[in-house]
Every structure is written in C-alpha cells, then in structure tokens.
Scaffold this motif. Structure first.
Motif, mmCIF file in Angstrom:
data_model
loop_
_atom_site.group_PDB
_atom_site.id
_atom_site.type_symbol
_atom_site.label_atom_id
_atom_site.label_comp_id
_atom_site.label_asym_id
_atom_site.label_seq_id
_atom_site.Cartn_x
_atom_site.Cartn_y
_atom_site.Cartn_z
ATOM 1 N N LYS A 67 0.827 -1.206 0.000
ATOM 2 C CA LYS A 67 0.000 0.000 0.000
ATOM 3 C C LYS A 67 0.862 1.257 0.000
ATOM 4 O O LYS A 67 0.618 2.219 -0.734
ATOM 5 C CB LYS A 67 -0.923 -0.003 1.217
ATOM 6 C CG LYS A 67 -1.950 1.113 1.216
ATOM 7 C CD LYS A 67 -2.894 0.982 2.415
ATOM 8 C CE LYS A 67 -3.933 2.095 2.409
ATOM 9 N NZ LYS A 67 -4.858 1.983 3.576
ATOM 10 N N LYS A 68 1.917 1.248 0.830
ATOM 11 C CA LYS A 68 2.806 2.409 0.918
ATOM 12 C C LYS A 68 3.916 2.368 -0.127
ATOM 13 O O LYS A 68 4.673 3.327 -0.269
ATOM 14 C CB LYS A 68 3.444 2.481 2.309
ATOM 15 C CG LYS A 68 2.454 2.725 3.438
ATOM 16 C CD LYS A 68 3.193 2.773 4.776
ATOM 17 C CE LYS A 68 2.231 3.013 5.934
ATOM 18 N NZ LYS A 68 2.947 3.009 7.237
ATOM 19 N N LYS A 94 10.601 2.203 13.222
ATOM 20 C CA LYS A 94 9.691 1.537 14.140
ATOM 21 C C LYS A 94 10.493 0.632 15.075
ATOM 22 O O LYS A 94 11.357 -0.130 14.629
ATOM 23 C CB LYS A 94 8.661 0.716 13.365
ATOM 24 C CG LYS A 94 7.783 1.562 12.447
ATOM 25 C CD LYS A 94 6.871 0.687 11.623
ATOM 26 C CE LYS A 94 5.966 1.521 10.718
ATOM 27 N NZ LYS A 94 6.706 2.215 9.665
ATOM 28 N N VAL A 95 10.238 0.693 16.366
ATOM 29 C CA VAL A 95 10.934 -0.136 17.343
ATOM 30 C C VAL A 95 9.928 -1.070 17.992
ATOM 31 O O VAL A 95 8.897 -0.634 18.486
ATOM 32 C CB VAL A 95 11.603 0.728 18.435
ATOM 33 C CG1 VAL A 95 12.366 -0.157 19.410
ATOM 34 C CG2 VAL A 95 12.523 1.760 17.808
ATOM 35 N N TYR A 101 10.457 -14.030 16.699
ATOM 36 C CA TYR A 101 10.377 -13.503 15.334
ATOM 37 C C TYR A 101 8.956 -13.610 14.794
ATOM 38 O O TYR A 101 8.477 -12.721 14.093
ATOM 39 C CB TYR A 101 11.346 -14.265 14.420
ATOM 40 C CG TYR A 101 11.033 -14.126 12.955
ATOM 41 C CD1 TYR A 101 11.161 -12.898 12.305
ATOM 42 C CD2 TYR A 101 10.577 -15.214 12.212
ATOM 43 C CE1 TYR A 101 10.860 -12.754 10.956
ATOM 44 C CE2 TYR A 101 10.270 -15.087 10.868
ATOM 45 C CZ TYR A 101 10.412 -13.861 10.247
ATOM 46 O OH TYR A 101 10.100 -13.727 8.917
ATOM 47 N N TYR A 102 8.257 -14.684 15.147
ATOM 48 C CA TYR A 102 6.911 -14.898 14.621
ATOM 49 C C TYR A 102 5.930 -13.856 15.161
ATOM 50 O O TYR A 102 5.002 -13.442 14.462
ATOM 51 C CB TYR A 102 6.451 -16.317 14.961
ATOM 52 C CG TYR A 102 7.296 -17.352 14.260
ATOM 53 C CD1 TYR A 102 7.113 -17.612 12.897
ATOM 54 C CD2 TYR A 102 8.312 -18.014 14.923
ATOM 55 C CE1 TYR A 102 7.916 -18.528 12.228
ATOM 56 C CE2 TYR A 102 9.121 -18.932 14.262
ATOM 57 C CZ TYR A 102 8.917 -19.180 12.912
ATOM 58 O OH TYR A 102 9.728 -20.072 12.252
ATOM 59 N N LYS A 103 6.146 -13.410 16.393
ATOM 60 C CA LYS A 103 5.299 -12.349 16.947
ATOM 61 C C LYS A 103 5.580 -11.030 16.228
ATOM 62 O O LYS A 103 4.671 -10.256 15.940
ATOM 63 C CB LYS A 103 5.555 -12.193 18.454
ATOM 64 C CG LYS A 103 4.992 -13.333 19.287
ATOM 65 C CD LYS A 103 5.260 -13.100 20.767
ATOM 66 C CE LYS A 103 4.707 -14.257 21.603
ATOM 67 N NZ LYS A 103 5.002 -14.062 23.047
ATOM 68 N N ILE A 104 6.867 -10.787 15.964
ATOM 69 C CA ILE A 104 7.264 -9.568 15.248
ATOM 70 C C ILE A 104 6.687 -9.586 13.835
ATOM 71 O O ILE A 104 6.167 -8.581 13.328
ATOM 72 C CB ILE A 104 8.798 -9.447 15.192
ATOM 73 C CG1 ILE A 104 9.374 -9.285 16.608
ATOM 74 C CG2 ILE A 104 9.229 -8.282 14.307
ATOM 75 C CD1 ILE A 104 8.870 -8.071 17.363
ATOM 76 N N ARG A 109 2.794 -7.610 9.879
ATOM 77 C CA ARG A 109 1.716 -7.906 8.932
ATOM 78 C C ARG A 109 0.521 -6.992 9.184
ATOM 79 O O ARG A 109 -0.134 -6.529 8.244
ATOM 80 C CB ARG A 109 1.299 -9.367 9.052
ATOM 81 C CG ARG A 109 0.397 -9.830 7.890
ATOM 82 C CD ARG A 109 -0.080 -11.255 8.048
ATOM 83 N NE ARG A 109 1.026 -12.199 8.052
ATOM 84 C CZ ARG A 109 1.311 -12.999 9.060
ATOM 85 N NH1 ARG A 109 0.586 -12.952 10.166
ATOM 86 N NH2 ARG A 109 2.311 -13.840 8.996
ATOM 87 N N LYS A 110 0.241 -6.723 10.456
ATOM 88 C CA LYS A 110 -0.866 -5.832 10.804
ATOM 89 C C LYS A 110 -0.601 -4.413 10.308
ATOM 90 O O LYS A 110 -1.521 -3.657 10.024
ATOM 91 C CB LYS A 110 -1.077 -5.815 12.320
ATOM 92 C CG LYS A 110 -1.680 -7.101 12.868
ATOM 93 C CD LYS A 110 -1.846 -7.034 14.381
ATOM 94 C CE LYS A 110 -2.427 -8.331 14.931
ATOM 95 N NZ LYS A 110 -2.537 -8.283 16.420
ATOM 96 N N LYS A 111 0.697 -4.058 10.221
ATOM 97 C CA LYS A 111 1.071 -2.735 9.737
ATOM 98 C C LYS A 111 1.193 -2.696 8.215
ATOM 99 O O LYS A 111 1.545 -1.668 7.639
ATOM 100 C CB LYS A 111 2.402 -2.303 10.377
ATOM 101 C CG LYS A 111 2.338 -2.136 11.896
ATOM 102 C CD LYS A 111 3.702 -1.796 12.452
ATOM 103 C CE LYS A 111 3.689 -1.681 13.977
ATOM 104 N NZ LYS A 111 2.928 -0.517 14.437
#
Length: 320
Positions: A67-68, A94-95, A101-104, A109-111
């Motif tokens: 999108k961006k 972004k920090v 890694y899977y949580k990150i 993905r949400k972003k």
C-alpha cells in the motif's frame, strides 16, 4: 552537554577517535543518493556490532508494504527489532520489543509489511560489510526500478515496443527476464514476436547473463549473512552468558565456544551450561539435517529411540 562530554571521554578512553564519535550521528540512517522518474538509489550504513539473528542465522530481512510502496529492512539489536524504511527515509524507525520472530512478523503484517526481497518488488540490492569512519557497519544499497519495470512490463504485455523506445535507463535483467520469457512463450503472431524482439534488443537480454546476475546477487547475499552469523556480539559478561544460554543459534554458540577467550570469560558452571546447550542444539541439528547413513551410524552406538524414529521417517521418504 555534560553527558555528551562524558560519553566522548569514555569513547576516547576506549580507543574511539573523534571521527568515530561524530560518525555515530551518521549511521543507522537512510539517505537518498539519486532520484529520477526511472530509478531511485538509497544507501544506509547500519551498525552491526550488536546485531542478533532474526530467523535461523539471518541478521537482516526485507519486508515490503504494498500500500505504501515501501521496502524496509528489519534488524535485531538486544531485545529490540528495528524496521528501517528504505524508500521513505524521513519516516521514523519503528521499534518493537520481543524475542519471538513470529510475533514480530505478525505485528508487521498488521502494519501492512510482509516478508519479501528487493528483486520481488522491482529493486536490486547490494549488501556488504564495511567500516564507516572506524565503525563496523552493514552497507545496504538499494536501487528501486519499479516504475521503469512497470513501463517495460506494459510494453511486453501489449506487445508494443513503441511504449519504451524513448527510455534510456537500463533495466537489470533479473527484474524483467522471466516476465519477458513468459510472454514470449504465449506469443503466436508474427507481429507479436517482432515487437518482443525489438523490446529484447533494447533490454539487451541475454539468458546467460541474466542467470549469472541472479546467481551472483544470491551468492553475495548468502556470503554476507554467513559472515554476519560468525560475528559474536560482545556485551558485558552477564548479558553475553544470558544470550548464549537462551537465545543464540547453534552456529553462534558453536563460534562462541570455539573462541579462545570464551572459557576464561565465564565461570566453570556457566561454561558447563553452555556446553550442555551446545550438545542439545547439535543433536537437534543432526536429527533434522543429518543423512540416513550418519543417523544409522550414531544409532548403532547410542541406541536412542529418537534416532530410530528419524531413521524410519527417512527410510519411508526414500521408499516413496
């Protein structure tokens, strides 16, 4: 001001030059080298002394936001993950906190960011280990050809060479060859083949050169990742032990234990714990990657059911 002076004094006492101190304000930033309607060139020097693996032995990964239209690079320092936008340098880094890694990946993905690679989004990359004014850095250079790639793709798709006859900038073969070959196979009419021939001439397409360029870029990327994996982060002793005792990959831990200074830097109990974890990781690696012959050889000695189970799994695969 007082803190800055104290920091400067500390760095000087530890062998850092004034040039290195000043350079700290120049690294971990993305700069625009060149920008025109055909290509955008970006460059960054990222400090690499404290880089930790993100996935397996990889210490950097690319993500893309469709999108961006933003290509970004993910780095992991201490317990923080940093996502640097390569196409929009002014966007704040972004920090994210966390060790998984899977949580990150889920957060990204949400972003709108998904795991990708420059050539998949119309770009080429060059990554190398460099010293920037005395600081050990990871040099990342990216050329964004996505706009130029879109023009060539449109010409190929419509079999119309006139759409690109005025373009002067060369498009790397890796970004267009497979697309061209796809439409070449579909072309049946003489006019279509003639138009594709004109486009190929302007692109100077050569299959051997194209394959070589792809292999070279992939090989260089692997070599850099392997070299980074061998670099051992050196925080204070307690942080070092905690990292290697809980988070380090097998390769990192193996390199750390093979370092001649490691045994002297740790207590007997700490060294023993790391050796035990090394043995556990090594066994896991053998069970996952070991050949059938290797596993059978080890099973003859230890009679461990885990090895027998893995041997049977591999034998079934061979039979299939």
């Amino acid at each position: 001001m007082k803190k800055a002076l104290l920091l400067s004094l500390f760095l000087l006492l530890n062998g850092c030059s004034f040039e290195s101190i000043l350079a700290l304000g120049e690294v971990d930033k993305v700069e625009v080298v060149k920008k025109n309607p055909s290509v955008s060139h970006y460059r960054a020097y990222f400090t690499r002394s404290q880089l930790k693996p993100i996935r397996k032995n990889q210490k950097y990964l690319y993500f893309y936001n469709k999108k961006k239209k933003d290509l970004a690079i993910l780095l992991h320092r201490y317990d923080n993950y940093y996502l640097y936008s390569l196409y929009h340098p002014k966007i704040q880094t972004k920090v994210m906190h966390g060790t998984s890694y899977y949580k990150i990946k889920k957060t990204l993905r949400k972003k709108g960011y998904t795991l990708s690679y420059p050539t998949l989004v119309g770009a080429t990359s060059k990554v190398a280990l460099r010293r920037y004014k005395g600081i050990k850095t990871l040099l990342v250079e990216v050329h964004d050809y996505s706009r130029l790639q879109a023009k060539y793709r449109q010409a190929i798709k419509t079999y119309d060479a006139s759409k690109i006859k005025n373009l002067k900038t060369k498009l790397p073969h890796a970004l267009i060859a497979s697309y061209y070959d796809n439409y070449l196979q579909k072309a049946k009419e003489t006019q279509q083949l003639e138009q594709l021939k004109l486009i190929a001439k302007q692109l100077n397409l050569n299959k051997k050169e194209n394959i070589h360029s792809k292999e070279t870029e992939a090989q260089i990327d692997k070599e850099v990742q392997d070299a980074l994996a061998k670099e051992i982060p050196k925080p204070n002793k307690e942080l070092a032990f905690n990292y290697y005792e809980k988070e380090a990959s097998f390769t990192e831990l193996d390199n750390y234990l093979n370092d001649k200074t490691t045994k002297d830097a740790l207590s007997f109990n700490q060294y023993t714990q790391l050796k035990q974890r090394h043995a556990i990781l090594n066994e896991a690696k053998i069970l996952k990657e070991g050949s059938l012959e290797e596993l059978i050889s080890i099973y003859k000695i230890n009679k461990d059911p885990k090895y027998k189970k893995r041997i049977l799994q591999l034998m079934k695969k061979v039979q299939k």
